[in-house]
Design an enzyme around this catalytic site. Structure first.
Site, PDB file in Angstrom:
ATOM      1  N   PRO A  69     -26.169  40.096 -23.273  1.00  0.00           N
ATOM      2  CA  PRO A  69     -25.452  39.615 -22.598  1.00  0.00           C
ATOM      3  C   PRO A  69     -26.039  37.739 -22.727  1.00  0.00           C
ATOM      4  O   PRO A  69     -26.636  37.802 -21.887  1.00  0.00           O
ATOM      5  CB  PRO A  69     -24.324  39.563 -21.502  1.00  0.00           C
ATOM      6  CG  PRO A  69     -24.847  41.272 -21.266  1.00  0.00           C
ATOM      7  CD  PRO A  69     -26.556  41.336 -22.066  1.00  0.00           C
ATOM      8  N   GLU A  70     -25.503  37.069 -23.221  1.00  0.00           N
ATOM      9  CA  GLU A  70     -26.062  35.511 -22.878  1.00  0.00           C
ATOM     10  C   GLU A  70     -25.735  34.483 -21.985  1.00  0.00           C
ATOM     11  O   GLU A  70     -24.799  35.207 -21.224  1.00  0.00           O
ATOM     12  CB  GLU A  70     -25.857  35.326 -24.295  1.00  0.00           C
ATOM     13  CG  GLU A  70     -26.667  35.550 -25.951  1.00  0.00           C
ATOM     14  CD  GLU A  70     -26.487  34.974 -26.702  1.00  0.00           C
ATOM     15  OE1 GLU A  70     -26.598  33.262 -26.893  1.00  0.00           O
ATOM     16  OE2 GLU A  70     -26.270  35.549 -27.919  1.00  0.00           O
TER      17      GLU A  70
ATOM     18  N   LYS B  52     -29.941  34.566 -17.927  1.00  0.00           N
ATOM     19  CA  LYS B  52     -29.571  35.300 -17.461  1.00  0.00           C
ATOM     20  C   LYS B  52     -29.286  36.505 -16.568  1.00  0.00           C
ATOM     21  O   LYS B  52     -29.475  37.222 -16.516  1.00  0.00           O
ATOM     22  CB  LYS B  52     -30.061  36.528 -19.001  1.00  0.00           C
ATOM     23  CG  LYS B  52     -29.779  35.039 -20.255  1.00  0.00           C
ATOM     24  CD  LYS B  52     -30.215  36.411 -21.646  1.00  0.00           C
ATOM     25  CE  LYS B  52     -30.599  35.453 -22.658  1.00  0.00           C
ATOM     26  NZ  LYS B  52     -31.089  36.387 -24.213  1.00  0.00           N
TER      27      LYS B  52
ATOM     28  N   ARG C  86     -39.029  30.199 -13.397  1.00  0.00           N
ATOM     29  CA  ARG C  86     -40.219  30.485 -13.922  1.00  0.00           C
ATOM     30  C   ARG C  86     -39.348  30.415 -14.832  1.00  0.00           C
ATOM     31  O   ARG C  86     -39.440  30.650 -16.792  1.00  0.00           O
ATOM     32  CB  ARG C  86     -39.932  31.720 -13.923  1.00  0.00           C
ATOM     33  CG  ARG C  86     -41.169  32.187 -12.687  1.00  0.00           C
ATOM     34  CD  ARG C  86     -42.300  33.380 -13.257  1.00  0.00           C
ATOM     35  NE  ARG C  86     -40.880  34.561 -12.997  1.00  0.00           N
ATOM     36  CZ  ARG C  86     -40.486  35.270 -12.131  1.00  0.00           C
ATOM     37  NH1 ARG C  86     -41.350  35.192 -10.842  1.00  0.00           N
ATOM     38  NH2 ARG C  86     -39.540  36.223 -11.978  1.00  0.00           N
TER      39      ARG C  86
ATOM     40  N   ASN D 289     -29.143  35.944 -29.455  1.00  0.00           N
ATOM     41  CA  ASN D 289     -29.774  35.797 -30.800  1.00  0.00           C
ATOM     42  C   ASN D 289     -28.558  35.071 -30.561  1.00  0.00           C
ATOM     43  O   ASN D 289     -28.251  34.391 -32.302  1.00  0.00           O
ATOM     44  CB  ASN D 289     -29.605  37.268 -30.861  1.00  0.00           C
ATOM     45  CG  ASN D 289     -30.616  36.771 -32.045  1.00  0.00           C
ATOM     46  OD1 ASN D 289     -31.145  36.167 -32.260  1.00  0.00           O
ATOM     47  ND2 ASN D 289     -30.727  38.400 -32.154  1.00  0.00           N
TER      48      ASN D 289
ATOM     49  N   ARG E  34     -37.052  39.773 -33.128  1.00  0.00           N
ATOM     50  CA  ARG E  34     -35.631  40.018 -32.805  1.00  0.00           C
ATOM     51  C   ARG E  34     -34.570  39.165 -33.822  1.00  0.00           C
ATOM     52  O   ARG E  34     -35.702  38.542 -35.147  1.00  0.00           O
ATOM     53  CB  ARG E  34     -35.107  38.735 -31.845  1.00  0.00           C
ATOM     54  CG  ARG E  34     -35.337  38.810 -30.078  1.00  0.00           C
ATOM     55  CD  ARG E  34     -34.446  40.172 -29.701  1.00  0.00           C
ATOM     56  NE  ARG E  34     -33.098  40.107 -29.371  1.00  0.00           N
ATOM     57  CZ  ARG E  34     -32.481  39.344 -28.750  1.00  0.00           C
ATOM     58  NH1 ARG E  34     -33.100  38.989 -28.561  1.00  0.00           N
ATOM     59  NH2 ARG E  34     -30.998  39.677 -28.782  1.00  0.00           N
TER      60      ARG E  34
END
Length: 267
Positions: free
Chosen positions: A2-3, A52, A121, A161, A257
């Site tokens: 999931p984005e 995410k 981060r 992606n 990817r």
């Protein structure tokens, strides 16, 4: 995976359903039993999303941190809870609704300081109103391909992606192009486009990236049929004609990817 728009939408939905009242938190599967016991019966006061990463804030400075990873799901059902089905890592339940978490990469209880360290981060998130300059400086100063940089969560948080492939098509930028070779005004345009596309995705729950003139109705073509849903230009369209120029969409890999682009429109 999931984005970011999915995680922000999930945070909003969980807040709407559960915030402000004590929540029953259990671990039917058992793998989160100790963490569930810490927040069981404690009111949910807030939800937060950064990229995410999903955070559920309970009273007394306790946060449940969730990362869905590749296979995780967090399903909200606005009905009284019944027997759990499958391997439910965490169940949140109120008298009239419940939410079951399955298969996450992370599900853990944190305090405020550890939550802050995770956020430190991560790069700026297009859905948080963050200042994009730290991300744009890193991209603009890097020899790495821009298609790799946009997927680096320490550079830009929440882009996956689909958005990576689509925003680069809309900008006319080849994903293999070094970040430092992309003009600053184009980088700012990519960020602005991400904000608009991801905000729409958070609102609708799907990724749509094609402009009105390339919608199925406008072009007289069939709508896209894909598990991911939404109308897109290049993502998962390898070998099929580009909606703009009819050149076959190319596909390859970048940072392990799949990646997709139009060799004519993205030179």
């Amino acid at each position: 995976m999931p984005e970011g728009h999915t995680i922000h939408r999930l945070a909003r939905s969980l807040r709407a359903v559960f915030a402000g009242e004590p929540v029953s938190v259990t671990s039917p599967q058992g793998r989160f039993a100790d963490g569930a016991a810490v927040v069981d019966g404690v009111p949910l006061r807030a939800t937060d999303a950064h990229g995410k990463h999903l955070f559920l804030g309970f009273e007394d400075d306790r946060w449940v941190h969730v990362h869905l990873g590749l296979y995780g799901r967090f399903d909200i059902v606005e009905q009284p809870p019944g027997p759990p089905r499958g391997a439910v890592r965490m169940r949140m339940a109120a008298p009239s609704a419940h939410a079951d978490l399955r298969g996450p990469t992370a599900c853990e209880v944190l305090d405020e300081s550890v939550k802050a360290s995770i956020g430190a981060r991560l790069g700026p998130d297009p859905l948080r109103g963050d200042d994009p300059e730290p991300a744009l400086r890193r991209i603009g100063g890097s020899r790495s391909p821009i298609g790799v940089l946009l997927m680096d969560q320490s550079v830009v948080a929440g882009v996956g992606n689909v958005y990576r492939a689509e925003v680069l098509f809309r900008a006319g930028i080849d994903p293999a192009r070094p970040g430092r070779s992309v003009p600053g005004d184009v980088l700012h345009g990519i960020w602005t486009d991400l904000v608009g596309l991801m905000t729409a995705g958070e609102r609708t729950g799907r990724i749509d990236t094609v402009r009105p003139e390339h919608e199925p109705e406008a072009m007289g073509r069939e709508p896209r049929v894909d598990d991911h849903g939404g109308e897109v230009y290049v993502y998962r369209r390898g070998g099929r004609p580009c909606h703009v120029c009819a050149t076959p969409v190319a596909s390859g890999t970048a940072a392990a990817r799949n990646t997709f682009w139009c060799p004519h429109c993205q030179r």
